[in-house]
Every structure is written in structure tokens, then in C-alpha cells.
Write an enzyme that holds these catalytic residues in place. Structure first.
Site, PDB file in Angstrom:
ATOM      1  N   PHE A 161       7.672   6.711  -7.997  1.00  0.00           N
ATOM      2  CA  PHE A 161       8.077   7.422  -9.209  1.00  0.00           C
ATOM      3  C   PHE A 161       8.024   6.900 -10.603  1.00  0.00           C
ATOM      4  CE2 PHE A 161       9.923   9.749  -5.444  1.00  0.00           C
ATOM      5  CZ  PHE A 161       9.308  10.910  -5.538  1.00  0.00           C
ATOM      6  N   GLU A 164       4.948   4.145 -16.057  1.00  0.00           N
ATOM      7  CA  GLU A 164       4.225   2.988 -16.704  1.00  0.00           C
ATOM      8  C   GLU A 164       4.854   2.606 -18.002  1.00  0.00           C
ATOM      9  OE1 GLU A 164      -0.062   3.046 -16.929  1.00  0.00           O
ATOM     10  OE2 GLU A 164      -0.158   3.674 -14.871  1.00  0.00           O
ATOM     11  N   ALA A 279       6.066  17.738 -28.197  1.00  0.00           N
ATOM     12  CA  ALA A 279       4.347  18.330 -28.333  1.00  0.00           C
ATOM     13  C   ALA A 279       3.630  17.120 -28.765  1.00  0.00           C
ATOM     14  CB  ALA A 279       4.475  19.482 -29.177  1.00  0.00           C
ATOM     15  N   CYS A 287      -2.145   9.268 -13.356  1.00  0.00           N
ATOM     16  CA  CYS A 287      -1.082  10.217 -12.320  1.00  0.00           C
ATOM     17  C   CYS A 287      -1.385  11.804 -12.445  1.00  0.00           C
ATOM     18  CB  CYS A 287       0.031   9.586 -12.260  1.00  0.00           C
ATOM     19  SG  CYS A 287       0.364   7.950 -11.496  1.00  0.00           S
TER      20      CYS A 287
HETATM   21  N1  LIG Z   1       0.557   3.738 -12.173  1.00  0.00           N
HETATM   22  C1  LIG Z   1       1.698   4.701 -11.996  1.00  0.00           C
HETATM   23  O1  LIG Z   1       2.041   4.997 -13.050  1.00  0.00           O
HETATM   24  C2  LIG Z   1       1.928   5.334 -10.862  1.00  0.00           C
HETATM   25  C3  LIG Z   1       2.971   5.703 -10.526  1.00  0.00           C
HETATM   26  C4  LIG Z   1       3.613   6.340  -9.229  1.00  0.00           C
HETATM   27  C5  LIG Z   1       2.621   6.547  -8.281  1.00  0.00           C
HETATM   28  N2  LIG Z   1       1.259   5.828  -8.324  1.00  0.00           N
HETATM   29  C6  LIG Z   1       0.418   5.765  -7.451  1.00  0.00           C
HETATM   30  O2  LIG Z   1       0.300   4.550  -6.841  1.00  0.00           O
HETATM   31  C7  LIG Z   1      -1.149   4.234  -6.348  1.00  0.00           C
HETATM   32  C8  LIG Z   1      -1.628   3.031  -7.044  1.00  0.00           C
HETATM   33  O3  LIG Z   1      -1.612   3.153  -8.697  1.00  0.00           O
HETATM   34  P1  LIG Z   1      -1.616   1.978  -9.669  1.00  0.00           P
HETATM   35  O4  LIG Z   1      -1.614   2.481 -10.894  1.00  0.00           O
HETATM   36  O5  LIG Z   1      -0.906   0.933  -9.207  1.00  0.00           O
HETATM   37  O6  LIG Z   1      -3.368   1.758  -9.221  1.00  0.00           O
HETATM   38  P2  LIG Z   1      -4.157   0.481  -9.738  1.00  0.00           P
HETATM   39  O7  LIG Z   1      -5.691   0.861  -9.770  1.00  0.00           O
HETATM   40  O8  LIG Z   1      -3.563   0.019 -11.084  1.00  0.00           O
HETATM   41  O9  LIG Z   1      -4.233  -0.430  -8.531  1.00  0.00           O
HETATM   42  C9  LIG Z   1      -4.639  -0.425  -7.312  1.00  0.00           C
HETATM   43  C10 LIG Z   1      -5.179  -1.835  -6.864  1.00  0.00           C
HETATM   44  O10 LIG Z   1      -5.263  -1.677  -5.604  1.00  0.00           O
HETATM   45  C11 LIG Z   1      -6.398  -2.324  -5.406  1.00  0.00           C
HETATM   46  N3  LIG Z   1      -7.237  -2.141  -4.043  1.00  0.00           N
HETATM   47  C12 LIG Z   1      -7.996  -1.013  -3.805  1.00  0.00           C
HETATM   48  N4  LIG Z   1      -8.450  -0.979  -2.454  1.00  0.00           N
HETATM   49  C13 LIG Z   1      -7.645  -2.051  -2.023  1.00  0.00           C
HETATM   50  C14 LIG Z   1      -7.667  -2.686  -0.641  1.00  0.00           C
HETATM   51  N5  LIG Z   1      -8.290  -2.014   0.407  1.00  0.00           N
HETATM   52  N6  LIG Z   1      -7.054  -3.859  -0.372  1.00  0.00           N
HETATM   53  C15 LIG Z   1      -6.482  -4.541  -1.284  1.00  0.00           C
HETATM   54  N7  LIG Z   1      -6.523  -4.018  -2.464  1.00  0.00           N
HETATM   55  C16 LIG Z   1      -6.770  -2.815  -2.784  1.00  0.00           C
HETATM   56  C17 LIG Z   1      -7.364  -2.357  -6.444  1.00  0.00           C
HETATM   57  O11 LIG Z   1      -8.314  -3.487  -6.718  1.00  0.00           O
HETATM   58  C18 LIG Z   1      -6.643  -2.244  -7.614  1.00  0.00           C
HETATM   59  O12 LIG Z   1      -6.047  -3.292  -8.293  1.00  0.00           O
HETATM   60  C19 LIG Z   1      -1.978   5.429  -6.870  1.00  0.00           C
HETATM   61  O13 LIG Z   1      -1.935   6.400  -5.596  1.00  0.00           O
HETATM   62  C20 LIG Z   1      -1.004   6.142  -7.886  1.00  0.00           C
HETATM   63  O14 LIG Z   1      -1.331   7.606  -7.862  1.00  0.00           O
HETATM   64  C21 LIG Z   1       0.772   5.323  -9.875  1.00  0.00           C
END
Ligand SMILES: NC(=O)c1ccc[n+]([C@@H]2O[C@H](COP(=O)([O-])OP(=O)(O)OC[C@H]3O[C@@H](n4cnc5c(N)ncnc54)[C@H](O)[C@@H]3O)[C@@H](O)[C@H]2O)c1
Length: 458
Positions: A161, A164, A279, A287
């Protein structure tokens, strides 16, 4: 800092979630390897440079040098691991469904490398649709069967949760930790992993401040399916809350009210609360948009309409047009005008531009024949790499964006924009229109400096 029972943890995916989680767990004393298939990311991390912009992250990375490992594949490391956390991307497909190919690829790579007789807890931290814990189990079993080896594993759901811009803070001081698991052993292992956070036994790293009134985060134990649904419900609710205030910003403009006063007036009601009532030009990021589309898609798969969530998305799409409508209302003709865009990131304190309102606003302005100058304190590289069009002019400061511009539009709530000498800036412009897409600046003062200032709903 060492927890009583340090664990060996592999984090797969080293983006905003994976890197933050891995670094935090390493700081708390666990043995962590962060894996990413993107070699550029791993090469940067091995030089102790952060591939992303997050408050305090690079400092923590440097502090953890020698204590955390980075790798471009899991290979042999997985054989010694207690827990594998999957934190890869889960983007939208065209139809709104979630693309699970990265999650499945991660599951396959785990299955391909586990040692015979090993026990491993696989944790879905990525935001994944209902049933993904079961799907990961199936993929892992297929992979192990192919190899003809017998390994013991469980799959738990542990949605993330974090926000960023405050990712480290939220990891060390979460509002709650949700664990969806079918077996008590999995819950216990995650309880052990999170023990320093659940018990708040650590001294926070630099730049990460424990709020005075912060207590202990509750551990919410659920089924994997409920945990998966909790994440979508939370994001849909937050997106809806922003869309709700944005819808009322429109009516406030029409009747002559100020939405900031309205938001304060309702936010003081404990049943409503003050958060997510600013707003603006609408929500974006990696996300909310994809998660809202995904849960609508899931609903449709069950023949179940989700009109509230759909409306949140529709209001958000409409909201992105308000900036251009306000420019048309004030400048009348857009073609040939120079517009300075302040802010590309989808919100302050991040370099993430995924689904940022700025992308749509800039595209719209270019379509209408405007000359567009853009400035963002940290997100310009990402915009240049992924979205830029050759006509966009990148500049290095607010002052340069304003020089000879007919109008300025503020799209990200960077604190830096509060501290600009706006009087001086106004005098360097050709025109005087200022559209504040985040209601960041004081209307009266901006008007006194000579701007025709338009906020959202005020
Ligand atoms: N960014 C946020 O604020 C946030 C908050 C909560 C949940 N999430 C969820 O967390 C997940 C990750 O989000 P993120 O923002 O960190 O994504 P991101 O794109 O910043 O990072 C994902 C990373 O995974 C790597 N990757 C993909 N496939 C791979 C594999 N098979 N082996 C190794 N590395 C691999 C990619 O190269 C990338 O660097 C998503 O499902 C997102 O919805 C994100």
C-alpha cells in the site's frame, strides 16, 4: 540491526515496490537479494545508485552497501531462500485485464531453480487480480513437475500500500500489513519477516521519520482472495474519493463556491476525513488507473457491473480536459501560443510519469497547435525516454518555462513551485494566464502579481 530470526529473502522485481521493500528488509537485518531482469537497473544498483527517485532511498542504498545483494536472475540464490517476494509490474492489457505475464515469468523462474526438498514461501506483493495466488501455485507446480523434482512451497498474498514519494516511510510505518494465506505456517513466516515493523523495534534510517503518534501496525490476516480484493477495493475507493471532489469542483466553479473551502468543510467530518479531497487535474500513476480498470474487468467477468468505479474513471477522464478548456476560455485561440507546463510527474516527490495527467495535457496542446515548454524537477528524463514528442521543448527551470509564454499550467504539486518568485516570473511572460491544476498556489497573491489565475473549482 538484527531481528531475532533473520531470514533469507529474494525480492523479484526491483522497481518502486521491490527495491523499497528489499532495502527496508535488509536494513531490518534480513539477508536480502534484489533481482531484476533489467540489467541497467542491476548495474546501477551495484554501483549503489538508485534507478528511481524516492525520498531517502539512495541514502539507504549506500548505507546498506555490502549488506544487500543485487542480481539479474534468481538462479542458485533461491535454493537458500526462505521467502521469495514477487514485486514485478502488473500493467493493464488493452481490454482492462491485468497482464500477469511478468508474475508468471517470475513464478516459472522460481520453479526452475528451487532445490529438491526445499521449503519456500512465495509472496505476491504485486497487485494481482483475484485468483493469482492460485495461479502462481499452478505455474510453480507445472515447472517443478517438468523438472521432476519435489519441493515444498506455499503462496501467500501480501499486497503493498506504499505511496510513491513516501515509499520508505510507508514501508517502515504502514497503516496495516495484510497477509492472505491458507496455512498458518505462511502467516507465521511473514510475521517473523515483519516482526521489527510490527513491534517497531528499529531506529528509523535517515530521512525516515516515525510520527510521534504512530503506534503499531495491525496485522490483518485473511484468505488470499480477500487480500487480493482488499488492494483493489482500497485503490478504487481512493480513486473514487478524488473523482468525487473533482466532480464537485465542477459544480463549485459553476455556482461560485470555492472547492477548497468545501473540502475543508466536509473533511472535518470524521466519517469523511480530510485526505484525498484535493481537487485537481485528476489521478494518474502506475496504480489507480490500471487497478480501477482491472477490477471493472473482474466484475464484468462475473457479469457484475460496477457503476461507481466506472464513474470514477469517467470523471477522471473528463477532468484531464479541464486544463485545455480553461486555456480556451481565457486565451480563446490556442494555435500558435506558447504554453509553459510545470510538472510532468503524476504527483510530487516521484519521477514516475506513468499515466500522468501531463501526458494527456501536453498531447492535447500539441494537437491544438501550441508550442509547449516543459519543466519538472526530477521527471524530465523519464518523460523524454517514454513519451516525448519532438516538438516538446525541455527547459531547466520555471523561469525558462515562463519566458515569453502566453500561459503557464501547473500539473504537479511540487513544493518547489511554492517558492518561485511569481511576481518576477509574471513580468517575463508574454501573457498572464496561470492554470493551477493542483490548487497549489494562493489565488489572491497570484492575482496581485498580475496573473489571470484559474484553479480547479476555485
Ligand atoms: N508503485 C507503487 O506505488 C505501487 C504501490 C503498491 C503496489 N504496487 C504494485 O507493485 C507492483 C510493482 O510495481 P512497481 O511500481 O514497483 O513496478 P516497477 O515497474 O517500478 O518495477 C517492476 C520491476 O520488475 C522487473 N521485472 C519484471 N519481470 C521480472 C522478472 N520476471 N524477473 C525479475 N524482474 C522482473 C522490471 O524490470 C521492473 O524493474 C505492481 O503490481 C504494482 O501495481 C505499486
Amino acid at each position: 540491526m538484527k531481528p531475532k530470526d533473520a531470514l533469507h529473502i529474494i525480492v523479484i522485481g526491483s522497481g518502486y515496490v521491490g527495491l523499497t521493500t528489499g532495502l527496508a528488509l535488509s536494513y531490518l537485518g534480513h539477508r536480502v537479494t534484489c533481482v531484476d531482469k533489467n540489467p541497467e537497473i542491476i548495474s546501477k544498483l551495484r554501483q549503489w545508485q538508485s534507478p528511481i527517485y524516492e525520498t531517502g532511498l539512495e541514502e539507504l542504498l549506500k548505507e546498506q552497501s555490502g549488506r544487500i545483494e543485487f542480481a539479474d536472475s534468481i538462479n542458485s540464490r533461491i535454493t537458500e531462500a526462505d521467502i521469495a517476494i514477487v514485486a514485478v509490474g502488473t500493467p493493464s492489457k488493452e481490454n482492462g485485464d491485468t497482464d500477469l505475464s511478468y508474475v508468471e515469468e517470475a513464478a516459472r523462474s522460481i520453479g526452475a531453480s528451487m532445490a529438491p526438498d526445499q521449503f519456500l514461501l512465495v509472496v505476491n506483493k504485486s497487485t494481482v487480480p483475484i485468483g493469482t495466488a492460485r495461479r502462481v501455485k499452478t505455474v510453480l507446480t507445472e515447472e517443478l513437475t517438468k523438472r521432476g523434482v519435489c519441493c515444498h512451497f506455499s503462496v501467500a498474498s501480501n499486497p503493498e500500500f506504499l505511496r510513491e514519494g513516501a515509499a520508505l516511510h510507508d514501508t517502515f510505518f504502514p497503516d496495516r500489513i495484510v497477509v492472505g494465506a491458507d496455512e498458518i505456517e505462511s502467516v507465521n513466516l511473514l510475521r517473523q519477516m515483519y516482526a521489527p515493523i510490527l513491534e517497531q523495534t528499529f531506529i528509523p534510517p535517515k530521512k525516515v521519520v516515525r510520527a510521534e503518534r504512530y503506534g503499531f501496525p495491525p496485522l490483518v490476516i485473511t484468505s488470499p482472495t480477500s487480500a487480493e480484493l482488499i488492494k483493489y477495493t482500497a485503490n478504487a475507493y481512493l480513486a473514487m474519493k478524488i473523482s468525487f471532489i473533482n466532480e464537485f469542483a465542477g459544480i463549485a466553479e459553476r455556482v461560485g463556491a470555492d472547492i477548497r473551502e468545501v473540502a475543508r468543510g466536509i473533511g472535518l467530518d470524521n466519517r469523511i476525513g480530510p485526505h484525498f479531497l484535493n481537487a485537481g487535474v485528476g489521478w494518474g500513476g502506475s496504480c489507480f488507473p490500471k487497478d480501477v480498470r482491472s477490477i471493472i474487468y473482474t466484475g464484468a467477468q462475473y457479469g457484475y457491473d460496477m457503476p461507481l468505479v466506472k464513474a470514477a474513471l469517467d470523471v477522471n477522464t473528463r477532468q484531464r480536459k479541464t486544463v485545455i478548456e480553461k486555456l480556451q476560455a481565457t486565451l480563446k485561440v490556442i494555435r500558435g501560443r506558447t504554453i509553459g507546463v510545470l510538472g510532468l510527474a503524476f504527483k510530487a516527490n516521484t519521477d514516475d510519469i506513468r499515466e500522468s495527467p501531463a501526458i494527456d495535457v501536453i498531447a492535447g496542446l500539441l494537437e491544438m497547435g501550441a508550442r509547449v515548454k516543459v519543466y519538472d524537477p526530477v521527471a524530465m528524463d523519464n518523460y523524454r525516454r517514454f513519451y516525448s514528442r519532438p516538438e516538446v521543448i525541455f527547459v531547466g527551470s520555471v523561469v525558462q518555462a515562463a519566458a515569453e509564454a502566453d500561459a503557464l499550467v501547473l500539473l504537479t504539486d511540487w513544493d518547489e513551485f511554492r517558492h518561485v518568485d511569481w511576481k518576477e516570473t509574471a513580468s517575463s511572460m508574454k501573457g498572464n494566464v496561470f492554470i493551477d491544476g493542483r490548487n497549489l498556489l494562493p489565488k489572491d497573491e497570484m492575482t496581485r502579481f498580475g496573473f489571470t489565475y484559474l484553479g480547479i473549482g476555485c
